[in-house]
Design a protein around this motif. Structure first.
Motif, PDB file in Angstrom:
ATOM      1  N   ASN A 147      -9.555  -9.247  10.383  1.00 30.91           N
ATOM      2  CA  ASN A 147      -8.244  -8.784   9.943  1.00 30.91           C
ATOM      3  C   ASN A 147      -7.297  -8.570  11.117  1.00 30.91           C
ATOM      4  O   ASN A 147      -6.112  -8.921  11.053  1.00 30.91           O
TER       5      ASN A 147
ATOM      6  N   ILE B 124      -4.720  -9.608   1.842  1.00 33.82           N
ATOM      7  CA  ILE B 124      -5.102  -8.206   2.020  1.00 33.82           C
ATOM      8  C   ILE B 124      -4.615  -7.355   0.845  1.00 33.82           C
ATOM      9  O   ILE B 124      -5.288  -6.388   0.455  1.00 33.82           O
ATOM     10  N   ALA B 125      -3.472  -7.722   0.255  1.00 34.27           N
ATOM     11  CA  ALA B 125      -2.967  -6.956  -0.889  1.00 34.27           C
ATOM     12  C   ALA B 125      -3.898  -7.097  -2.085  1.00 34.27           C
ATOM     13  O   ALA B 125      -4.257  -6.093  -2.734  1.00 34.27           O
TER      14      ALA B 125
ATOM     15  N   THR C 250      -0.681 -11.834   3.754  1.00 31.67           N
ATOM     16  CA  THR C 250      -0.239 -10.595   3.100  1.00 31.67           C
ATOM     17  C   THR C 250      -0.794 -10.523   1.684  1.00 31.67           C
ATOM     18  O   THR C 250      -1.279  -9.466   1.246  1.00 31.67           O
TER      19      THR C 250
ATOM     20  N   SER D   5       0.759   0.594  11.529  1.00 31.67           N
ATOM     21  CA  SER D   5       0.090   0.598  10.219  1.00 31.67           C
ATOM     22  C   SER D   5      -1.400   0.328  10.362  1.00 31.67           C
ATOM     23  O   SER D   5      -2.233   1.070   9.834  1.00 31.67           O
TER      24      SER D   5
ATOM     25  N   PHE E 185      -7.243  -5.249  -1.484  1.00 31.86           N
ATOM     26  CA  PHE E 185      -7.074  -3.801  -1.652  1.00 31.86           C
ATOM     27  C   PHE E 185      -6.970  -3.432  -3.129  1.00 31.86           C
ATOM     28  O   PHE E 185      -7.646  -2.509  -3.605  1.00 31.86           O
TER      29      PHE E 185
ATOM     30  N   LEU F 187      -4.813   2.808   9.810  1.00 31.04           N
ATOM     31  CA  LEU F 187      -5.902   2.421   8.912  1.00 31.04           C
ATOM     32  C   LEU F 187      -7.227   2.310   9.661  1.00 31.04           C
ATOM     33  O   LEU F 187      -8.272   2.756   9.172  1.00 31.04           O
TER      34      LEU F 187
ATOM     35  N   TYR G  32      -0.485   1.077   3.404  1.00 36.31           N
ATOM     36  CA  TYR G  32      -0.650  -0.329   3.022  1.00 36.31           C
ATOM     37  C   TYR G  32       0.685  -0.925   2.571  1.00 36.31           C
ATOM     38  O   TYR G  32       1.027  -2.063   2.925  1.00 36.31           O
TER      39      TYR G  32
ATOM     40  N   CYS H  87      -2.299   4.526   0.465  1.00 34.18           N
ATOM     41  CA  CYS H  87      -1.565   3.497  -0.288  1.00 34.18           C
ATOM     42  C   CYS H  87      -0.186   3.265   0.327  1.00 34.18           C
ATOM     43  O   CYS H  87       0.291   2.124   0.398  1.00 34.18           O
TER      44      CYS H  87
ATOM     45  N   LEU I 158       2.740  -1.650   5.496  1.00 34.74           N
ATOM     46  CA  LEU I 158       2.230  -2.854   6.174  1.00 34.74           C
ATOM     47  C   LEU I 158       2.685  -4.107   5.446  1.00 34.74           C
ATOM     48  O   LEU I 158       3.139  -5.073   6.071  1.00 34.74           O
TER      49      LEU I 158
END
Length: 393
Positions: free
Chosen positions: A369, A334-335, A331, A10, A338, A14, A304, A301, A307
């Motif tokens: 990251n 980063i969610a 998690t 993943s 985004f 990216l 992500y 998307c 991931l």
């Protein structure tokens, strides 16, 4: 495919998109900006260094080394953030009046990227000690969250004042509350604290004229969508006339629409040519969508989402609660980053200047990251439940 391989694949996809589109979107050169080849070289270098670190550390890691890295991360980043406003101009990169980057030789490093990782570990360690299976009252629950909130306000209030970075402060507050809920906190206590947090964010906006203008610009862009849903007597009182259309937001939306379903083609975007000044950083999703279309954005998307699911599975298979909470917290981080970026570009929320994890241009952001992902994979290697049950069977 093993779960750790899913996570690696993943982030590799990216990061590959990041290197490709930093180069593709960087051809229009602004004053003081590197040319496309320099952007490509810089991003490629950090991608390579990040992957070398990942593979090297996973070969030699143990639990003691992981804890040492996390403690070093929070300690060094806090010291760097404290000293940043007082360092000479030769050691600091200043953008739009904000001192957020340390300059070491020709490399810029954002200490807050590493501070977030360390802070999430402190939250995970604190919550794992304070929360158990026993039911507690609303007051007790708030008192359990209070020390973490106090530490948060000390750290991120200082960052907000010295670096004018409200976006990161908002992200970390949401992460803090989400982790408390996952650790066993009550919904009512999280809701109550969230309400207070919203009021503090509103106060921070009202005390800053630039942020007020940013909110007005955002409202101008969406008022024709929202106001028809409200009663007529509210519509006129809330409508803003003769306002300037927000420049970046408008062109970001135009880039989305211009890309259509399939996109204009790699390298053929128009709005990167002087219309979007942050197209390879905060607006990289808009620039990418213009070139690879809505289908390309949906693919991003999906990666992500893959991931996120993989990280959640890893957290469920880690033995110790503090490590599981750390993985969940990252998690969330980063969610939310985004989602805040893409919602801001689409005009659903005011723009916050949040970078897209693993995608936006920036060496320290990418390395931070990957550093967090490396820690997570190392925790899974040294602390997963299968190994635990095998050793104790």
């Amino acid at each position: 495919m093993k779960i750790q391989e899913q996570v690696f694949l993943s982030i590799l996809i990216l990061m590959s998109f990041s290197v490709l589109f930093v180069f593709s979107l960087g051809f229009f050169q602004y004053t003081g900006q590197k040319d496309a080849l320099a952007l490509l070289s810089y991003q490629s270098l950090f991608a390579f260094v990040s992957l070398v670190f990942l593979f090297t550390f996973l070969k030699i890691c143990n639990e003691r080394m992981i804890i040492f890295l996390l403690i070093s991360c929070i300690t060094i980043s806090i010291i760097a953030c404290i000293l940043l406003p007082f360092l000479p101009a030769s050691l600091v990169v200043e953008t739009k009046g904000a001192r957020r980057w340390l300059r070491i030789l020709s490399i810029s490093i954002a200490p807050t990227e590493f501070l977030k990782i360390g802070f999430i570990y402190i939250l995970a360690w604190t919550y794992s000690r304070k929360y158990g299976s026993k039911a507690i009252s609303l007051k007790q629950d708030i008192m359990r969250i209070a020390p973490s909130l106090f530490l948060y306000f000390i750290i991120f209030a200082y960052i907000y004042v010295t670096q004018n970075d409200l976006g990161q402060a908002v992200v970390m507050l949401v992460v803090l509350l989400s982790m408390a809920l996952c650790a066993g906190g009550t919904f009512m206590s999280v809701l109550l604290i969230s309400s207070c947090g919203v009021l503090l964010v509103i106060l921070a906006i009202l005390l800053n004229t630039k942020r007020i203008q940013r909110i007005l610009d955002w409202w101008v862009n969406i008022q024709d969508i929202i106001l028809p849903l409200l009663p007529e007597h509210f519509q006129e009182s809330m409508r803003i006339y003769n306002a300037n259309t927000p420049y970046q937001l408008t062109h970001g939306l135009n880039a989305f629409f211009n890309g259509g379903i399939f996109g204009e083609g790699l390298g053929l975007g128009v709005f990167k040519l002087g219309f979007l000044s942050e197209v390879h950083t905060d607006f990289i999703l808009a620039g990418m969508t213009e070139e690879i279309g809505i289908l390309g954005l949906l693919f991003i998307c999906a990666i992500y989402f893959w991931l996120f699911l993989s990280l959640i599975k890893i957290s469920a298979n880690v033995q110790e609660k503090k490590y599981s909470l750390f993985i969940i917290g990252y998690t969330f981080c980063i969610a939310y980053s985004f989602l805040m970026n893409i919602f801001g570009i689409l005009g659903f929320i005011p723009l916050k200047g949040i970078a897209v994890p693993f995608l936006s241009y920036g060496g320290s952001s990418m390395f931070a990251n990957v550093f967090a992902i490396t820690i997570i994979l190392a925790l899974y290697k040294t602390n997963n439940k299968k190994s635990f049950y095998k050793e104790n069977s």
